[in-house]
Write an enzyme that holds these catalytic residues in place. Structure first.
Site, PDB file in Angstrom:
ATOM      1  CB  ALA A 130      59.196  28.859 -10.286  1.00 42.58           C
TER       2      ALA A 130
ATOM      3  N   GLY B  46      58.308  34.180 -11.813  1.00 44.88           N
ATOM      4  CA  GLY B  46      59.636  34.084 -12.427  1.00 44.88           C
ATOM      5  C   GLY B  46      59.631  34.512 -13.889  1.00 44.88           C
TER       6      GLY B  46
ATOM      7  CD  GLU C 237      61.002  37.028  -9.750  1.00 46.41           C
ATOM      8  OE1 GLU C 237      60.643  35.834  -9.890  1.00 46.41           O
ATOM      9  OE2 GLU C 237      61.503  37.459  -8.709  1.00 46.41           O
TER      10      GLU C 237
ATOM     11  CD  GLU D  72      56.362  35.382  -7.515  1.00 47.69           C
ATOM     12  OE1 GLU D  72      55.641  36.413  -7.518  1.00 47.69           O
ATOM     13  OE2 GLU D  72      57.267  35.196  -8.334  1.00 47.69           O
TER      14      GLU D  72
HETATM   15  N1  CAA Z   1      53.745  25.902 -12.683  1.00 50.11           N
HETATM   16  C1  CAA Z   1      53.283  24.702 -13.045  1.00 50.11           C
HETATM   17  N2  CAA Z   1      52.245  24.537 -13.886  1.00 50.11           N
HETATM   18  C2  CAA Z   1      51.681  25.649 -14.366  1.00 50.11           C
HETATM   19  C3  CAA Z   1      52.114  26.936 -14.015  1.00 50.11           C
HETATM   20  C4  CAA Z   1      53.204  27.044 -13.138  1.00 50.11           C
HETATM   21  N3  CAA Z   1      53.736  28.222 -12.782  1.00 50.11           N
HETATM   22  N4  CAA Z   1      51.331  27.845 -14.625  1.00 50.11           N
HETATM   23  C5  CAA Z   1      50.427  27.140 -15.341  1.00 50.11           C
HETATM   24  N5  CAA Z   1      50.648  25.822 -15.188  1.00 50.11           N
HETATM   25  C6  CAA Z   1      49.911  24.710 -15.775  1.00 50.11           C
HETATM   26  C7  CAA Z   1      48.523  24.599 -15.136  1.00 50.11           C
HETATM   27  O1  CAA Z   1      48.593  23.876 -13.916  1.00 50.11           O
HETATM   28  C8  CAA Z   1      47.776  23.875 -16.213  1.00 50.11           C
HETATM   29  O2  CAA Z   1      48.132  22.514 -16.158  1.00 50.11           O
HETATM   30  P1  CAA Z   1      46.995  21.377 -16.325  1.00 50.11           P
HETATM   31  O3  CAA Z   1      46.557  21.524 -17.760  1.00 50.11           O
HETATM   32  O4  CAA Z   1      47.756  20.115 -16.050  1.00 50.11           O
HETATM   33  O5  CAA Z   1      45.913  21.678 -15.332  1.00 50.11           O
HETATM   34  C9  CAA Z   1      48.384  24.450 -17.494  1.00 50.11           C
HETATM   35  O6  CAA Z   1      49.648  24.991 -17.150  1.00 50.11           O
HETATM   36  C10 CAA Z   1      47.545  25.566 -18.079  1.00 50.11           C
HETATM   37  O7  CAA Z   1      47.347  26.550 -17.067  1.00 50.11           O
HETATM   38  P2  CAA Z   1      45.904  27.067 -16.613  1.00 50.11           P
HETATM   39  O8  CAA Z   1      44.876  26.015 -16.817  1.00 50.11           O
HETATM   40  O9  CAA Z   1      46.040  27.629 -15.228  1.00 50.11           O
HETATM   41  O10 CAA Z   1      45.691  28.247 -17.684  1.00 50.11           O
HETATM   42  P3  CAA Z   1      44.759  29.532 -17.534  1.00 50.11           P
HETATM   43  O11 CAA Z   1      44.764  30.157 -18.883  1.00 50.11           O
HETATM   44  O12 CAA Z   1      43.479  29.202 -16.857  1.00 50.11           O
HETATM   45  O13 CAA Z   1      45.567  30.495 -16.505  1.00 50.11           O
HETATM   46  C11 CAA Z   1      47.506  31.606 -15.626  1.00 50.11           C
HETATM   47  C12 CAA Z   1      46.782  31.058 -16.884  1.00 50.11           C
HETATM   48  C13 CAA Z   1      46.705  32.786 -15.046  1.00 50.11           C
HETATM   49  C14 CAA Z   1      48.890  32.078 -16.066  1.00 50.11           C
HETATM   50  C15 CAA Z   1      47.596  30.504 -14.552  1.00 50.11           C
HETATM   51  O14 CAA Z   1      48.130  29.339 -15.157  1.00 50.11           O
HETATM   52  C16 CAA Z   1      48.469  30.842 -13.382  1.00 50.11           C
HETATM   53  O15 CAA Z   1      48.065  31.609 -12.518  1.00 50.11           O
HETATM   54  N6  CAA Z   1      49.699  30.254 -13.306  1.00 50.11           N
HETATM   55  C17 CAA Z   1      50.573  30.407 -12.180  1.00 50.11           C
HETATM   56  C18 CAA Z   1      51.263  31.752 -12.181  1.00 50.11           C
HETATM   57  C19 CAA Z   1      52.107  31.894 -10.927  1.00 50.11           C
HETATM   58  O16 CAA Z   1      51.611  31.869  -9.810  1.00 50.11           O
HETATM   59  N7  CAA Z   1      53.445  32.053 -11.115  1.00 50.11           N
HETATM   60  C20 CAA Z   1      54.376  32.173 -10.025  1.00 50.11           C
HETATM   61  C21 CAA Z   1      55.118  30.877  -9.844  1.00 50.11           C
HETATM   62  S1  CAA Z   1      56.196  30.889  -8.426  1.00 50.11           S
HETATM   63  C22 CAA Z   1      57.585  31.666  -8.972  1.00 50.11           C
HETATM   64  O17 CAA Z   1      57.705  32.023 -10.138  1.00 50.11           O
HETATM   65  C23 CAA Z   1      58.664  31.859  -7.941  1.00 50.11           C
HETATM   66  C24 CAA Z   1      59.773  32.738  -8.366  1.00 50.11           C
HETATM   67  O18 CAA Z   1      59.761  33.928  -8.091  1.00 50.11           O
HETATM   68  C25 CAA Z   1      60.960  32.219  -9.037  1.00 50.11           C
END
Ligand code: CAA
Length: 277
Positions: A86, A129, A132, A152
């Site tokens: 998400a 997500g 999921e 999460e």
């Molecule tokens: N939401 C919003 N933006 C996101 C995102 C997310 N889930 N995942 C990545 N991005 C964005 C980053 O903020 C970044 O944006 P900027 O360039 O503006 O800084 C861009 O995408 C590239 O990401 P990274 O710089 O973080 O890339 P990376 O290669 O260093 O890392 C990653 C990759 C490990 C996947 C890391 O992006 C990450 O940990 N993302 C979040 C994953 C996460 O926590 N997902 C759970 C979301 S909550 C959810 O899904 C609830 C549910 O159950 C429905």
């Protein structure tokens, strides 16, 4: 006219006020014979899913489900990643009452209700997500770069699109507990040995092999394929209840300070400091 792919300065897909009915352009479909390919197409945010994108995905899936010329769905992510979950930046200001009134992100679950076979094609991150969504599919083909996880907890929140229900079904309670309680992702090899994947395919061949698999399913008798899916996918009686409980707990965590802190910390690229409240 507004460009549907325009992003806000925060990197979010749409301004806060945009109604979910508006097309985002971040979910695209194309047809190859009887196979419908759905692409999560927001690679600049690793295909993170906004509220509007989830609504669009739900509409697309519902339309393909009733289209007799479609025998199999295939879902993939544009770029190096399947989906990073998400959209955390969009989620920061979401308040608990809005999660209830808007049934926050319930649209994500529509893929899991699809009665036609669905193949997930996973490269890179399938997190939160995104994991999921993959779990909602009937088969997962992945390349060596694939990573599956429910991070999460690190955001002070919990999976909200079936992860707490489908991951234990797929890989057993002990491993699912560890993944959901620590946020540690599995790489492709571990996911394969845990029984999550149909198979690992070398990156250069992934799309072609997934398409060949989807085509062979799509060319079979559709009533037979749908009957087989329904029979194999018969779930324990508790799934519907479990999904509902998960969603409400997921919504409830939007009332905690830790959830907001976790998401703000992600967006500010710092470590979260939880107060346990
Ligand atoms: N939401 C919003 N933006 C996101 C995102 C997310 N889930 N995942 C990545 N991005 C964005 C980053 O903020 C970044 O944006 P900027 O360039 O503006 O800084 C861009 O995408 C590239 O990401 P990274 O710089 O973080 O890339 P990376 O290669 O260093 O890392 C990653 C990759 C490990 C996947 C890391 O992006 C990450 O940990 N993302 C979040 C994953 C996460 O926590 N997902 C759970 C979301 S909550 C959810 O899904 C609830 C549910 O159950 C429905």
């Amino acid at each position: 006219m507004t460009n549907p792919r325009e992003t806000s300065p925060s990197g979010n897909a749409r301004p806060e006020s945009t109604p979910p009915e508006t097309e985002t352009g971040f979910v695209t479909t194309r047809r190859e014979g009887r196979v419908a390919v759905i692409t999560l197409n927001r690679p600049e945010a690793l295909n993170a899913i906004t509220i509007a994108m989830a609504a669009e995905l739900a509409r697309v899936v519902r339309a393909l489900e009733v289209d007799d010329s479609v025998g199999c769905l295939l879902i993939r992510g544009e770029g190096r990643h399947f989906c990073a979950g998400a959209d955390i930046k969009e989620a920061i200001p979401v308040a608990f009452p809005r999660t209830l009134t808007g049934n926050y992100l319930a649209d994500l679950g529509t893929l899991g209700e699809c009665r036609k076979p669905v193949v997930a094609v996973v490269s890179g991150a399938a997190l939160g997500g995104g994991c999921e969504l993959a779990l909602m599919c009937d088969m997962i083909l992945a390349d060596e770069t694939a990573r599956f996880g429910l991070p999460e907890i690190r955001l002070g929140t919990m999976p909200g699109a079936g992860g707490t229900q489908r991951l234990p079904q797929a890989i057993g309670k002990a491993r699912a507990m560890e993944m959901a309680l620590t946020g540690r992702p599995m790489d492709a090899a571990e996911a394969q040995s845990a029984g999550l994947l149909t198979r690992i395919v070398p990156a250069g061949r992934l799309q072609d092999e997934a398409m060949a698999l989807a085509r062979s399913i799509a060319e079979a008798s559709l009533p037979a394929a749908m009957a087989i899916k329904e029979a194999i996918a018969v779930t324990p009686d508790g799934l519907t209840q479990g999904l509902r409980l998960e969603r409400r707990l997921f919504h409830a965590l939007y009332a905690t300070a830790d959830r907001r802190e976790g998401m703000e910390a992600f967006s500010e690229k710092r470590t979260a400091v939880f107060q346990h409240k």
